[in-house]
Design an enzyme around this catalytic site. Structure first.
Site, PDB file in Angstrom:
ATOM      1  N   SER A 116       0.849  -1.207   0.000  1.00 55.86           N
ATOM      2  CA  SER A 116       0.000   0.000   0.000  1.00 55.86           C
ATOM      3  C   SER A 116       0.876   1.245   0.000  1.00 55.86           C
ATOM      4  O   SER A 116       2.071   1.163   0.305  1.00 55.86           O
ATOM      5  CB  SER A 116      -0.857  -0.033   1.272  1.00 55.86           C
ATOM      6  OG  SER A 116      -1.414   1.235   1.557  1.00 55.86           O
ATOM      7  N   TYR A 131      -3.555  -0.064   9.958  1.00 53.50           N
ATOM      8  CA  TYR A 131      -3.357  -0.451   8.549  1.00 53.50           C
ATOM      9  C   TYR A 131      -1.922  -0.141   8.118  1.00 53.50           C
ATOM     10  O   TYR A 131      -1.252  -0.967   7.486  1.00 53.50           O
ATOM     11  CB  TYR A 131      -4.367   0.312   7.692  1.00 53.50           C
ATOM     12  CG  TYR A 131      -4.412  -0.056   6.235  1.00 53.50           C
ATOM     13  CD1 TYR A 131      -5.069  -1.205   5.804  1.00 53.50           C
ATOM     14  CD2 TYR A 131      -3.826   0.754   5.266  1.00 53.50           C
ATOM     15  CE1 TYR A 131      -5.137  -1.542   4.455  1.00 53.50           C
ATOM     16  CE2 TYR A 131      -3.892   0.439   3.922  1.00 53.50           C
ATOM     17  CZ  TYR A 131      -4.549  -0.704   3.518  1.00 53.50           C
ATOM     18  OH  TYR A 131      -4.621  -1.030   2.189  1.00 53.50           O
TER      19      TYR A 131
END
Ligand code: NAP
Ligand code: GCO
Length: 268
Positions: free
Chosen positions: A149, A162
């Site tokens: 990510s 996250y």
């Protein structure tokens, strides 16, 4: 590999397992792999998601093998891999795609919520890779692609769990490459930018007056390509990392972000 050949990009004869492959990024990658010749295997947490995925693949004329399996459940994962080995064959390509996000300011986030994100986004890829690696090592080759990510590199408000998981996944990627490179295993990361999928739908919701969500405007301004990515933007890079064309690429994170990480952003 003396002379370059376009066949190096082919996935013909390869078995590819894509976790969380019923829709979104996993589905787009699996579809590309099928077009490149691979046999598609995917899993999801629920039978509802599984049926949705099976229908979506069938609609495209792709025969996919689906399993209900939670990537955080080590026993269930081991059982799924055993069944795949017996019924389909050894997995040549594993894409650790299944993931969740909880957007909560850190001071309001419970430790349980934090753990849940780490469990799916970091422990899941560890459990899956651990289960798939022995077959790959015995077969003499294997590709593991971890879906990382922007948050493998950057932080932002509300995504502490996250970002911690995706930063950790970047390092798990480098460690698998380091530990099993000698067994002809290549483990690389694919780092999507902001991609229009159900996971990011809340960030693109229209305002009550019909205006674009402020985060939507922010991402357009922060992306040199001046658009959100589509799941299909990941198809070519994902095929490359799964194919023989990337056999000397190991421990690398390939960011597919329309240039976000290269750009300081537009002056307001
Ligand atoms: P998505 O639309 O929310 O899809 C996620 C998939 O993972 C779903 O199929 C989901 O199945 C499955 N899943 C979740 N937890 C699972 C578990 N414990 N076991 C098995 N399957 C599970 O997400 P996406 O946007 O396609 O994202 C896919 C991956 O790319 C994620 O790792 C995400 O973090 C990453 N990513 C996304 C973006 C983006 O902008 N969209 C950017 C960078 C990275 P259910 O239907 O059962 O929930
Ligand atoms: C967020 C987003 C991101 C993306 C993606 C970026 O809230 O900032 O959801 O985390 O999903 O991972 O690459």
């Amino acid at each position: 590999m003396a002379h370059f050949d376009l066949d190096y990009f082919s996935l013909a004869g390869k078995n590819a397992l894509i976790t969380g492959g019923s829709y979104g990024i996993g589905f787009a990658i699996a579809t590309a792999y099928a077009k490149a010749g691979a046999t598609i295997i995917f899993n999801d947490r629920s039978s509802e998601s599984l049926d949705r995925g099976l229908k979506a693949y069938a609609d495209l004329g792709i025969k996919a093998h689906g399993y209900v399996c939670d990537v955080t459940d080590e026993d269930a994962v081991q059982q799924m891999i055993t069944e795949i080995n017996e019924n389909i064959g050894v997995i040549d390509i594993l894409v650790n795609n299944a993931g969740i996000i909880k957007r909560e300011p850190m001071l309001e986030m419970s430790a349980d919520d934090f753990r849940q994100v780490i469990d799916v986004d970091l422990n899941g890829p560890f459990i899956m890779s651990k289960a798939a690696l022995p077959g790959m090592i015995a077969k003499g080759h294997g590709k593991i692609i971890n879906i990382c990510s922007m948050m493998s590199e950057l932080g932002r408000e509300t995504v502490s769990a996250y970002a911690s998981a995706k930063g950790g996944l970047k390092m798990l990627t480098k460690n698998i490459a380091s530990e099993y490179g000698a067994s002809n295993i290549q483990c690389n990361g694919l780092g999507p930018g902001y991609i229009a999928t159900p996971q990011t739908a809340p960030l693109r919701e229209k305002q009550a007056d019909g205006a674009r969500h402020p985060f939507d405007q922010f991402i357009i301004a922060k992306t040199p390509a001046q658009r959100w990515g589509q799941a299909e933007d990941l198809a070519g890079p994902a095929v490359f990392l799964a194919s023989d064309a990337s056999n000397f690429v190991n421990g690398h994170i390939l960011y597919v972000d329309g240039g976000i990480l290269a750009y300081i952003g537009k002056q307001p």
